[in-house]
Structures are given as C-alpha cells and as structure tokens.
Design a protein around this motif. Structure first.
Motif, short mmCIF file in Angstrom:
data_model
loop_
_atom_site.label_atom_id
_atom_site.label_comp_id
_atom_site.label_asym_id
_atom_site.label_seq_id
_atom_site.Cartn_x
_atom_site.Cartn_y
_atom_site.Cartn_z
N GLU A 20 6.51 -4.59 4.51
CA GLU A 20 5.43 -4.26 3.58
C GLU A 20 4.30 -5.27 3.72
N ILE A 21 3.15 -4.87 3.18
CA ILE A 21 1.99 -5.75 3.07
C ILE A 21 1.63 -5.82 1.60
N ARG A 22 1.40 -7.04 1.12
CA ARG A 22 0.94 -7.24 -0.25
C ARG A 22 -0.50 -7.76 -0.22
N PHE A 23 -1.36 -7.09 -0.95
CA PHE A 23 -2.75 -7.50 -1.09
C PHE A 23 -2.82 -8.43 -2.29
N MET A 24 -3.26 -9.67 -2.06
CA MET A 24 -3.20 -10.69 -3.10
C MET A 24 -4.61 -11.19 -3.45
N PRO A 25 -5.20 -10.64 -4.51
CA PRO A 25 -6.51 -11.13 -4.93
C PRO A 25 -6.39 -12.54 -5.51
N ASN A 26 -7.31 -13.40 -5.10
CA ASN A 26 -7.26 -14.76 -5.64
C ASN A 26 -8.03 -14.84 -6.95
N MET A 29 16.77 -9.82 6.62
CA MET A 29 15.81 -10.46 5.73
C MET A 29 14.54 -9.62 5.68
N LYS A 30 14.03 -9.42 4.48
CA LYS A 30 12.81 -8.65 4.29
C LYS A 30 11.62 -9.45 4.81
N ARG A 31 10.71 -8.75 5.51
CA ARG A 31 9.53 -9.38 6.12
C ARG A 31 8.28 -8.82 5.46
N VAL A 32 7.52 -9.72 4.81
CA VAL A 32 6.38 -9.31 3.99
C VAL A 32 5.11 -10.02 4.44
N GLY A 33 4.07 -9.24 4.71
CA GLY A 33 2.76 -9.81 5.01
C GLY A 33 1.96 -9.94 3.73
N ILE A 34 1.25 -11.06 3.62
CA ILE A 34 0.37 -11.30 2.47
C ILE A 34 -1.06 -11.34 2.98
N LEU A 35 -1.90 -10.47 2.43
CA LEU A 35 -3.32 -10.46 2.76
C LEU A 35 -4.07 -10.89 1.52
N GLY A 36 -4.57 -12.12 1.53
CA GLY A 36 -5.29 -12.66 0.39
C GLY A 36 -6.79 -12.45 0.53
N GLY A 37 -7.49 -12.54 -0.59
CA GLY A 37 -8.94 -12.43 -0.57
C GLY A 37 -9.49 -12.15 -1.94
N THR A 38 -10.80 -12.04 -2.01
CA THR A 38 -11.42 -11.70 -3.29
C THR A 38 -11.37 -10.20 -3.55
#
Length: 189
Positions: free
Chosen positions: A33-39, A1-10
C-alpha cells in the motif's frame, strides 16, 4: 512483512502528479500500500499551507477514493507541531513494528536531505525511495532507491495560481478534487 510506502507533502492541493508517483512506486517495488501523509508544519517551507488541514485531508480522501491500495495517514496532522520525518517514522515504527516502511521523496528533497533533522539516524530506520523531478539532481551520499517514472512539471503552487487566475485545472486534478475546491471556494483570489 507488510511493505508500506509513505508519500509525505503539503498536498495543497493533491494533484495527478502525486497519484502517478504513488502508483509507479507501488508497482515498481511491489508494495502492499501507499499512504499519503500530509504534514502539519513542513520544516523546509517558509509559508504554511493555503487551506485548513481538514480541507487538505478531505481533498486527499477524494483524490484516492476508489484505489484500494491508497490510504491517508494523518499522524502528522494529529500530533501537530513541526513535521520532522524522524519523529514521525519513530512513531510509525512503534505503532506498527511489523511493517517495513519506505519513504518516497522527489528529487527536490534528495538534494535537501543533508539538511533534514536527524537524517543520519533516519536512514537507519527507513528506506528512501527517490523519484525524478524536472530540474533537480538525484545524486546524494544517502542510500536511495530511484524509481523511474514519467516526468511531469506539475506542482501544487502552479495549480493554486491557475485556480486564482481562473484557468483550467482539468486533467491536472482528479475531478472530485476539482469539485471539492470549487464547492468550497478554495484558492480563489
């Protein structure tokens, strides 16, 4: 299973602290992987972002360019409205049921977790990863895996103030982000 980190922020603007957090969590937990997730509209902040969503996305793309493990996740920008993590996680899990998601938060958000919309349901859907932030406590009743990392007292608001005052941001921002900000006249007085 793929393991993905989500880093949220402005990410207003994205700085080296964000990149260090992502890299340390990626390595410590052996994530894919890490995904940068702008809110779009953070529910916990009074003031909205200083620049457009397009500028924030462009700065993020610049900040992570060259790292094959870093990606931008624009799901919250696309759906608009208040960016409740519970709603976002449900959408992500529905879109990618084969992925195990890890949501990365700083110690400032750990203390705020009891106030998160639907947090009791959220902790059943996703694993929280906590990172230290100077001046904040890490204790909580919610399950959080803490990751050790170098502590930097760095924030986007401090960087915006430095830019407005004409002070240097060298080594605080990736060079291509500094160039983007300068070329587009962002955060100036």
């Amino acid at each position: 299973m793929k393991r993905v980190g989500i880093l949220g922020g402005t990410f207003d603007p994205p700085h080296i602290g964000h990149l260090i957090i992502a890299n340390e969590v990626l390595d410590a937990l052996n994530l894919d992987e890490i995904r940068f997730m702008p809110n779009h509209v953070p529910p916990h902040k009074q003031k909205t972002q200083q620049v457009s969503n397009l500028d924030r996305l462009s700065m993020l793309e610049n900040a992570i360019s060259g790292d094959p493990s870093f990606f931008v996740e624009d799901i919250e920008i696309e759906r608009e409205g208040t960016s409740f993590t519970l709603d976002t996680v449900k959408l992500l899990k529905n879109r990618e049921p084969e992925v195990e998601f890890y949501f990365i938060i700083g110690a400032d958000m750990i203390a705020y977790l009891p106030n998160w919309h639907g947090v009791d349901e959220l902790v059943t859907l996703i694993s929280f990863i906590g990172v230290k932030r100077p001046g904040y406590e890490e204790s909580t009743r919610y399950p959080i895996t803490m990751v050790e990392m170098p502590e930097l007292h760095l924030s986007s608001s401090m960087i915006r103030k430095r830019i407005k005052a004409g002070q240097t941001t060298k080594y605080l921002l990736p060079d291509n982000v500094r160039e983007y900000i300068k070329e587009n006249g962002l955060y100036e007085s």
